[in-house]
Design a protein around this motif. Structure first.
Motif, short mmCIF file in Angstrom:
data_model
loop_
_atom_site.label_atom_id
_atom_site.label_comp_id
_atom_site.label_asym_id
_atom_site.label_seq_id
_atom_site.Cartn_x
_atom_site.Cartn_y
_atom_site.Cartn_z
N ARG A 28 0.82 -1.22 0.00
CA ARG A 28 0.00 0.00 0.00
C ARG A 28 0.85 1.26 0.00
O ARG A 28 0.48 2.28 -0.57
N ALA A 44 -8.10 9.48 2.55
CA ALA A 44 -8.36 8.11 3.00
C ALA A 44 -7.23 7.17 2.57
O ALA A 44 -6.91 6.22 3.30
N ASP A 45 -6.61 7.41 1.42
CA ASP A 45 -5.49 6.59 0.97
C ASP A 45 -4.33 6.70 1.94
O ASP A 45 -3.71 5.71 2.31
N ARG A 47 -4.53 7.70 5.11
CA ARG A 47 -4.95 7.15 6.40
C ARG A 47 -4.82 5.63 6.43
O ARG A 47 -4.35 5.04 7.40
N ARG A 48 -5.23 4.96 5.35
CA ARG A 48 -5.15 3.50 5.29
C ARG A 48 -3.71 3.01 5.43
O ARG A 48 -3.44 2.02 6.10
N GLU A 51 -2.49 3.54 9.05
CA GLU A 51 -3.06 2.57 9.99
C GLU A 51 -2.28 1.26 9.98
O GLU A 51 -2.28 0.54 10.97
#
Length: 61
Positions: A28, A44-45, A47-48, A51
């Motif tokens: 990722r 969101a990319d 954040r992923r 995480e």
């Protein structure tokens, strides 16, 4: 988008220095770099990927 070989080599070097990161994180992370360089990413990319980041905290005495 085809990445410049120098960028791919730099990512390989960075990730090689952090073998504690999962394969999912590494995949990722690479994808996120491609999206950012292409100007096609969302919060969101990021954040992923964050995480999935494994952080080891060492305390100095």
């Amino acid at each position: 988008m085809q990445l410049d070989p120098a960028i791919s080599e730099a990512m390989d070097a960075v990730l090689a220095g952090h073998p504690d990161q999962s394969d999912t994180f590494q995949r990722r992370y690479r994808n996120l770099v491609e999206l950012v360089l292409g100007g096609n990413y969302q919060d969101a990319d990021v954040r992923r990927v964050m995480e999935l980041l494994s952080v080891s905290l060492e305390v100095d005495d």
